[in-house]
Design a protein around this motif. Structure first.
Motif, short mmCIF file in Angstrom:
data_model
loop_
_atom_site.label_atom_id
_atom_site.label_comp_id
_atom_site.label_asym_id
_atom_site.label_seq_id
_atom_site.Cartn_x
_atom_site.Cartn_y
_atom_site.Cartn_z
N ILE A 26 0.88 -1.52 -0.07
CA ILE A 26 -0.06 -0.13 0.01
C ILE A 26 1.04 1.54 0.30
N ASN A 27 0.62 1.99 -0.85
CA ASN A 27 1.64 2.99 -1.02
C ASN A 27 0.58 4.53 -1.01
N GLY A 28 1.04 5.38 -0.08
CA GLY A 28 0.38 6.73 0.06
C GLY A 28 1.30 7.98 0.30
N PRO A 29 0.39 8.87 0.50
CA PRO A 29 0.92 10.57 1.00
C PRO A 29 2.03 10.35 1.94
N LYS A 30 2.14 9.80 2.92
CA LYS A 30 3.18 9.45 3.72
C LYS A 30 3.81 8.59 3.51
N GLY A 31 4.20 7.43 2.65
CA GLY A 31 4.57 6.28 2.66
C GLY A 31 3.81 5.35 2.36
N ILE A 77 -5.15 3.51 6.55
CA ILE A 77 -4.83 4.84 7.33
C ILE A 77 -3.92 5.18 7.74
N GLY A 78 -2.63 4.61 8.10
CA GLY A 78 -1.25 5.15 8.15
C GLY A 78 -0.99 5.53 6.76
N VAL A 79 -1.10 5.25 5.89
CA VAL A 79 0.17 6.27 4.78
C VAL A 79 -1.02 6.99 4.01
N THR A 80 -2.36 7.16 4.53
CA THR A 80 -3.16 8.73 4.52
C THR A 80 -2.63 9.98 5.54
N ASN A 81 -3.07 9.02 6.95
CA ASN A 81 -3.10 10.22 7.96
C ASN A 81 -2.02 9.85 8.65
N GLY A 82 -1.71 8.59 9.53
CA GLY A 82 -0.51 8.38 10.08
C GLY A 82 -1.32 8.01 11.00
N PHE A 83 -0.51 7.64 12.76
CA PHE A 83 -0.87 7.93 13.74
C PHE A 83 0.14 8.13 14.51
N PRO A 119 13.46 4.54 16.01
CA PRO A 119 13.51 2.78 14.37
C PRO A 119 13.13 3.94 14.04
N GLU A 120 13.77 3.47 12.48
CA GLU A 120 13.47 4.22 11.09
C GLU A 120 12.04 4.08 11.55
N GLY A 121 11.57 4.70 10.42
CA GLY A 121 10.34 5.53 10.12
C GLY A 121 9.43 6.25 11.40
N ILE A 122 9.75 6.75 12.65
CA ILE A 122 9.22 6.58 14.14
C ILE A 122 9.24 8.59 14.06
N THR A 123 8.91 9.33 14.16
CA THR A 123 9.08 10.40 14.86
C THR A 123 8.86 11.53 16.28
N LEU A 124 10.68 11.45 16.91
CA LEU A 124 9.28 11.71 17.68
C LEU A 124 9.44 13.54 17.79
N SER A 125 8.93 14.21 19.35
CA SER A 125 8.40 15.55 19.13
C SER A 125 8.07 15.61 20.61
N VAL A 126 8.73 16.86 21.51
CA VAL A 126 8.67 17.19 22.50
C VAL A 126 8.27 18.37 22.73
N GLY A 144 4.39 8.35 13.20
CA GLY A 144 4.90 6.79 12.41
C GLY A 144 3.39 7.16 11.52
N ILE A 145 3.63 5.81 10.10
CA ILE A 145 2.78 5.71 9.67
C ILE A 145 2.16 4.13 9.84
N ASP A 146 2.83 2.74 10.62
CA ASP A 146 2.56 1.80 11.58
C ASP A 146 2.06 2.17 12.78
N LYS A 147 0.86 1.77 12.87
CA LYS A 147 0.64 1.59 13.22
C LYS A 147 1.05 0.77 15.03
N GLU A 148 1.58 -0.62 14.57
CA GLU A 148 2.16 -2.01 15.38
C GLU A 148 3.65 -0.79 16.25
N ARG A 149 4.28 -0.53 15.22
CA ARG A 149 5.66 0.25 15.56
C ARG A 149 5.85 1.16 16.57
N VAL A 150 3.63 2.41 16.19
CA VAL A 150 4.08 3.65 16.87
C VAL A 150 3.84 3.19 18.78
N GLY A 151 2.79 2.38 18.63
CA GLY A 151 2.87 1.65 19.88
C GLY A 151 3.67 0.55 20.95
N GLN A 152 4.84 0.53 20.02
CA GLN A 152 5.77 -0.50 20.57
C GLN A 152 6.63 1.28 21.43
#
Length: 188
Positions: A26-31, A77-83, A119-126, A144-152
């Motif tokens: 699945i390809n979308g605007p976010k990845g 949902i991840g490739v369109t909006n992200g989590f 990890p790659e594909g995850i963005t952190l902000s404070v 990020g775009i992967d729900k499982e990785r964001v939760g982990q």
């Protein structure tokens, strides 16, 4: 039939879905995300609608039916909006910041600062420090775009300093998480 499994997934116009045998791309605007469909589940794409079908009513197929559909929907949902997951660092003297290498540096009561590399594909902000009931709260957003990785990643950051159950409002917790307080030992 699984209530979740039989629901169709509508694919937005900005998303491109490629089905190759048991691989879903699945390809979308976010990845882009890839996943291999388990076992004998059948995934079909017709007129911008994805449907998941199971071959039989065996217990394994019933359990995989809803799971497969949910995971594919999360990819869309991840490739369109992200989590994103929101955390809060709570405690007097506790600090959180992002350094030049985009790592999270936490000062949470240990003798040394704790550094977390996402990890790659995850963005952190404070965010900026907020004061709630006299306690400083520092918001951290994991996205990020992967729900499982964001939760982990959010769970790994929370694991660095879990909320203290004896002293109120100390530690790292999820946004909106309520911590049950325990009574300390009493001397007689």
């Amino acid at each position: 039939m699984s209530r979740i499994g039989r629901m169709p997934i509508k694919v937005p116009a900005t998303v491109q879905v490629v089905l190759d045998k048991k691989n879903v791309s699945i390809n979308g605007p976010k990845g882009s995300l890839n996943w291999t469909v388990p076992g004998s589940m059948n995934v079909d794409l017709v007129d911008g609608v994805i449907t998941v079908k199971r071959p039989s009513n065996q217990k394994l197929h019933r359990s995989l039916h809803g799971l497969t559909r949910s995971l594919i929907e999360n990819m869309v949902i991840g490739v369109t909006n992200g989590f994103e997951k929101k955390l809060r660092v709570v405690g007097i003297g506790y600090r959180a910041e992002i350094d030049r290498q985009k790592r999270l540096v936490l000062n949470v009561g240990y003798s040394h600062p704790v550094t977390y590399t996402p990890p790659e594909g995850i963005t952190l902000s404070v965010g900026a420090v907020e004061t709630v009931n006299g306690q400083p709260h520092i918001p951290i957003v994991v996205s990020g775009i992967d729900k499982e990785r964001v939760g982990q990643v959010a769970a790994s950051i929370r694991q660095i300093k879990k909320p203290d159950v004896y002293e109120p409002c100390k530690g790292i917790r999820y946004e909106g998480e309520r911590v049950r307080m325990k009574e300390g030992k009493t001397r007689t």
